[in-house]
Design an enzyme around this catalytic site. Sequence first.
Site, mmCIF file in Angstrom:
data_model
loop_
_atom_site.group_PDB
_atom_site.id
_atom_site.type_symbol
_atom_site.label_atom_id
_atom_site.label_comp_id
_atom_site.label_asym_id
_atom_site.label_seq_id
_atom_site.Cartn_x
_atom_site.Cartn_y
_atom_site.Cartn_z
ATOM 1 N N LEU A 292 -7.628 4.147 11.791
ATOM 2 C CA LEU A 292 -8.219 2.942 12.408
ATOM 3 C C LEU A 292 -7.493 2.610 13.710
ATOM 4 O O LEU A 292 -8.119 2.319 14.734
ATOM 5 C CB LEU A 292 -8.112 1.775 11.431
ATOM 6 C CG LEU A 292 -8.682 0.440 11.886
ATOM 7 C CD1 LEU A 292 -10.169 0.387 11.595
ATOM 8 C CD2 LEU A 292 -7.993 -0.720 11.183
ATOM 9 N N ASP B 69 0.835 -1.204 0.000
ATOM 10 C CA ASP B 69 0.000 0.000 0.000
ATOM 11 C C ASP B 69 0.868 1.252 0.000
ATOM 12 O O ASP B 69 0.520 2.255 -0.603
ATOM 13 C CB ASP B 69 -0.908 0.005 1.230
ATOM 14 C CG ASP B 69 -1.908 -1.135 1.181
ATOM 15 O OD1 ASP B 69 -2.301 -1.527 0.067
ATOM 16 O OD2 ASP B 69 -2.284 -1.643 2.254
HETATM 17 P P1 NAP Z 1 4.258 1.798 7.007
HETATM 18 O O1 NAP Z 1 4.330 2.493 8.306
HETATM 19 O O2 NAP Z 1 5.465 1.086 6.505
HETATM 20 O O3 NAP Z 1 3.055 0.737 6.994
HETATM 21 C C1 NAP Z 1 1.748 1.057 7.315
HETATM 22 C C2 NAP Z 1 0.886 -0.202 7.197
HETATM 23 O O4 NAP Z 1 -0.434 0.242 6.870
HETATM 24 C C3 NAP Z 1 1.311 -1.180 6.092
HETATM 25 O O5 NAP Z 1 1.017 -2.498 6.508
HETATM 26 C C4 NAP Z 1 0.436 -0.775 4.919
HETATM 27 O O6 NAP Z 1 0.176 -1.851 4.006
HETATM 28 C C5 NAP Z 1 -0.850 -0.401 5.653
HETATM 29 N N1 NAP Z 1 -1.685 0.577 4.938
HETATM 30 C C6 NAP Z 1 -1.307 1.689 4.286
HETATM 31 N N2 NAP Z 1 -2.388 2.303 3.775
HETATM 32 C C7 NAP Z 1 -3.474 1.556 4.118
HETATM 33 C C8 NAP Z 1 -4.859 1.689 3.903
HETATM 34 N N3 NAP Z 1 -5.386 2.714 3.213
HETATM 35 N N4 NAP Z 1 -5.689 0.766 4.440
HETATM 36 C C9 NAP Z 1 -5.199 -0.264 5.163
HETATM 37 N N5 NAP Z 1 -3.876 -0.442 5.409
HETATM 38 C C10 NAP Z 1 -3.027 0.464 4.891
HETATM 39 O O7 NAP Z 1 3.828 2.938 5.945
HETATM 40 P P2 NAP Z 1 3.306 2.860 4.463
HETATM 41 O O8 NAP Z 1 3.154 1.447 3.997
HETATM 42 O O9 NAP Z 1 4.111 3.838 3.641
HETATM 43 O O10 NAP Z 1 1.838 3.478 4.660
HETATM 44 C C11 NAP Z 1 1.684 4.821 5.086
HETATM 45 C C12 NAP Z 1 0.511 4.859 6.027
HETATM 46 O O11 NAP Z 1 0.865 4.185 7.210
HETATM 47 C C13 NAP Z 1 0.095 6.237 6.499
HETATM 48 O O12 NAP Z 1 -0.753 6.899 5.603
HETATM 49 C C14 NAP Z 1 -0.622 5.912 7.801
HETATM 50 O O13 NAP Z 1 -2.022 5.791 7.598
HETATM 51 C C15 NAP Z 1 -0.095 4.546 8.180
HETATM 52 N N6 NAP Z 1 0.509 4.555 9.502
HETATM 53 C C16 NAP Z 1 -0.100 3.808 10.472
HETATM 54 C C17 NAP Z 1 0.364 3.815 11.772
HETATM 55 C C18 NAP Z 1 -0.370 3.009 12.797
HETATM 56 O O14 NAP Z 1 -1.339 2.332 12.449
HETATM 57 N N7 NAP Z 1 0.029 3.072 14.060
HETATM 58 C C19 NAP Z 1 1.494 4.566 12.107
HETATM 59 C C20 NAP Z 1 2.124 5.301 11.103
HETATM 60 C C21 NAP Z 1 1.608 5.296 9.786
HETATM 61 P P3 NAP Z 1 1.365 -2.531 3.129
HETATM 62 O O15 NAP Z 1 2.024 -3.505 4.057
HETATM 63 O O16 NAP Z 1 0.657 -3.216 2.003
HETATM 64 O O17 NAP Z 1 2.266 -1.415 2.690
#
Ligand code: NAP
Length: 298
Positions: A191, A72
């Site tokens: 989420l 993603d």
């Molecule tokens: P990452 O920090 O390496 O991974 C974030 C995870 O979220 C990965 O498993 C990614 O899937 C998944 N993801 C990303 N967009 C999604 C969506 N729209 N729906 C469901 N899952 C999703 O960062 P990244 O892969 O570059 O993604 C950036 C996103 O990470 C940011 O936009 C933010 O929303 C999210 N994030 C989440 C947290 C948390 O939940 N505590 C903290 C920081 C950032 P893949 O494994 O397929 O890449």
Amino acid sequence: MSKFNRVALIGRSGHQQVSETIARLTEYLRDAGLEVWIEDQLAELGGFSEFRHCALEHIGQKVDLAVVVGGDGSLLGASRALARFDTPVLGINRGSLGFLTDIRPSEALEKVGQALLGEFTEETRSLNSVEVIRADQVIASATALNDVVLHKGQSARMLGFDLCIDDQFVYSSRSDGLIVSTPTGSTAYSLSAGGPIMHPRLEALVVVPMFPHTLNARPIVVPANFVISVTVTEKHQALPQVSCDGQTHISLLLGDQIIIRQSDERLTLLHPPGYSYYEVCRSKLQWGGRIEPQQDNE
Ligand code: NAP
């Protein structure tokens, strides 16, 4: 007869499995007589420099379909660059979750082949735009497919800010920050912070507080045409930041105003035939898992 004639392949360079899938796709697309474009870095580092190549920022204007191979995260990065050209995007999952990149690598050729014949489900996803205003000047701007996040940067201390929605004061907060998410981003960071899942067709934004020191802060969903304004109200040693999709970052100072609104840009996301949003929620977010009764062997 192919519905698309010029196809871009985008993926993380230096990732062996991504390169393998890209190599199979280049051969397949070339054999189908299509013009293949590769994103610059991948062309150079992945060994695809014999193909037409171009910087990610411009590749959308060269092609009429983009295939992103990765997780993603890769799709988010590519989509922010492609949305302005309205280039449709198809995602093949080489990441860990693949909520947005929903094609399995083993099915890549079959599903891309179907897409070329026009067999796909098409969705439009909204993006948000952010502007940072300092002393009445826009000092930075960016877009986000998932989320715009105000956070406290390198600091372990609380961040002080005021939130206004559509020119109305909502609250002052001292907390870790705030997430403003699109429906697409509602299954990501939002989420984790207790925000609701919003169907991607919804025209709305959700504002989700991050670790506020209070018992009553709740996420709020607002219409997508509302403008969110956040002002940094406390001086911080470590600069707070605003991040888009966790991938582009802007440092903030006391008094900076962050304006978030729905972008005019839209992403056209293609899915294979039979795609179901709820099936993705079931399989990737483990919805509907049965609680098995415990066996009592005595
Ligand atoms: P990452 O920090 O390496 O991974 C974030 C995870 O979220 C990965 O498993 C990614 O899937 C998944 N993801 C990303 N967009 C999604 C969506 N729209 N729906 C469901 N899952 C999703 O960062 P990244 O892969 O570059 O993604 C950036 C996103 O990470 C940011 O936009 C933010 O929303 C999210 N994030 C989440 C947290 C948390 O939940 N505590 C903290 C920081 C950032 P893949 O494994 O397929 O890449």
